[in-house]
Design a protein around this motif. Sequence first.
Motif, PDB file in Angstrom:
ATOM      1  N   LEU A   1       6.697  43.185  -1.286  1.00 36.74           N
ATOM      2  CA  LEU A   1       5.674  43.851  -0.336  1.00 36.74           C
ATOM      3  C   LEU A   1       5.559  42.933   0.865  1.00 36.74           C
ATOM      4  O   LEU A   1       5.672  41.526   0.818  1.00 36.74           O
ATOM      5  N   ALA A   2       4.626  43.618   1.780  1.00 39.62           N
ATOM      6  CA  ALA A   2       4.306  42.816   2.876  1.00 39.62           C
ATOM      7  C   ALA A   2       2.798  42.214   2.564  1.00 39.62           C
ATOM      8  O   ALA A   2       2.118  42.944   2.182  1.00 39.62           O
ATOM      9  N   THR A   3       2.640  41.090   3.243  1.00 38.88           N
ATOM     10  CA  THR A   3       1.094  40.618   3.132  1.00 38.88           C
ATOM     11  C   THR A   3       0.604  41.121   4.644  1.00 38.88           C
ATOM     12  O   THR A   3       1.093  41.496   5.416  1.00 38.88           O
ATOM     13  N   HIS A   4      -0.835  41.121   4.579  1.00 39.67           N
ATOM     14  CA  HIS A   4      -1.464  41.787   5.654  1.00 39.67           C
ATOM     15  C   HIS A   4      -2.587  40.507   5.828  1.00 39.67           C
ATOM     16  O   HIS A   4      -3.066  40.060   5.277  1.00 39.67           O
ATOM     17  N   ASP A   5      -2.805  40.565   7.213  1.00 38.73           N
ATOM     18  CA  ASP A   5      -3.748  39.636   7.887  1.00 38.73           C
ATOM     19  C   ASP A   5      -5.260  40.184   7.736  1.00 38.73           C
ATOM     20  O   ASP A   5      -5.400  41.015   8.723  1.00 38.73           O
ATOM     21  N   ARG A   6      -5.898  39.855   6.813  1.00 38.58           N
ATOM     22  CA  ARG A   6      -7.218  40.209   6.463  1.00 38.58           C
ATOM     23  C   ARG A   6      -7.988  38.950   6.465  1.00 38.58           C
ATOM     24  O   ARG A   6      -8.333  38.489   5.535  1.00 38.58           O
TER      25      ARG A   6
ATOM     26  N   ALA B   1       9.047  43.416   8.108  1.00 35.43           N
ATOM     27  CA  ALA B   1       9.356  42.114   7.716  1.00 35.43           C
ATOM     28  C   ALA B   1       9.740  41.989   6.087  1.00 35.43           C
ATOM     29  O   ALA B   1      10.626  41.537   5.696  1.00 35.43           O
ATOM     30  N   ALA B   2       9.007  42.915   5.357  1.00 35.61           N
ATOM     31  CA  ALA B   2       9.044  43.035   3.900  1.00 35.61           C
ATOM     32  C   ALA B   2      10.720  43.973   3.734  1.00 35.61           C
ATOM     33  O   ALA B   2      11.287  43.254   2.853  1.00 35.61           O
TER      34      ALA B   2
ATOM     35  N   MET C   1       5.764  38.609  -2.052  1.00 33.93           N
ATOM     36  CA  MET C   1       4.914  38.783  -0.771  1.00 33.93           C
ATOM     37  C   MET C   1       5.417  38.206   0.583  1.00 33.93           C
ATOM     38  O   MET C   1       5.506  37.155   0.475  1.00 33.93           O
ATOM     39  N   VAL C   2       5.852  38.999   1.251  1.00 38.71           N
ATOM     40  CA  VAL C   2       6.523  38.680   2.706  1.00 38.71           C
ATOM     41  C   VAL C   2       5.363  38.742   3.698  1.00 38.71           C
ATOM     42  O   VAL C   2       4.917  39.899   4.105  1.00 38.71           O
ATOM     43  N   PRO C   3       5.188  37.640   4.489  1.00 39.42           N
ATOM     44  CA  PRO C   3       4.230  37.521   5.454  1.00 39.42           C
ATOM     45  C   PRO C   3       4.681  38.417   6.656  1.00 39.42           C
ATOM     46  O   PRO C   3       6.111  38.295   7.029  1.00 39.42           O
TER      47      PRO C   3
END
Length: 161
Positions: free
Chosen positions: A116-121, A26-27, A146-148
């Motif tokens: 950058l990609a975001t992360h699911d935390r 995605a990023a 920041m790209v989800p």
Amino acid sequence: MTGDAPSNGEPAPILVGIDESPARTAALRWAVDQARRQGSRLRVVHAWELGPGEAAVLSHDEREQRRKAVVAGCRASIEEVLSRCAPDVAADIEILEGPAGPVLVELARNASLLVLATHDRPGRRRLTAQSVGHYCLSYASCPVVMVPGKPPDDEPPAPES
């Protein structure tokens, strides 16, 4: 504040930090679209380092084999994604050894944008995870996007056209 443009008159490149997560696609796609709009080169960077356990037990030869494997694997993976989503965009690929946050912040000095990609935390994992994104947002000299990697589960689907 944006990075310095190259001396040849071209716009400064867009830097996209890639990790090994599924969110990287995605990023990368977002950065490709932006590079097309700006007429910029894309600079795709994967920063990596040995874990503390690996660094302590690997011999020099084993470290070099590990480095070569990481570089080859990351390069092939990035090239595959680029060939699918951006065969028309000029891209430089760099696999660098070092802590991701500081490596990306240093390279962002000459970029128009850092993606950058975001992360699911969720929950506590978010508080305890070392965040490259947070580091870059705090220290980069250029704008950071920041790209989800995927929309949240509770987000309604996009309307069909």
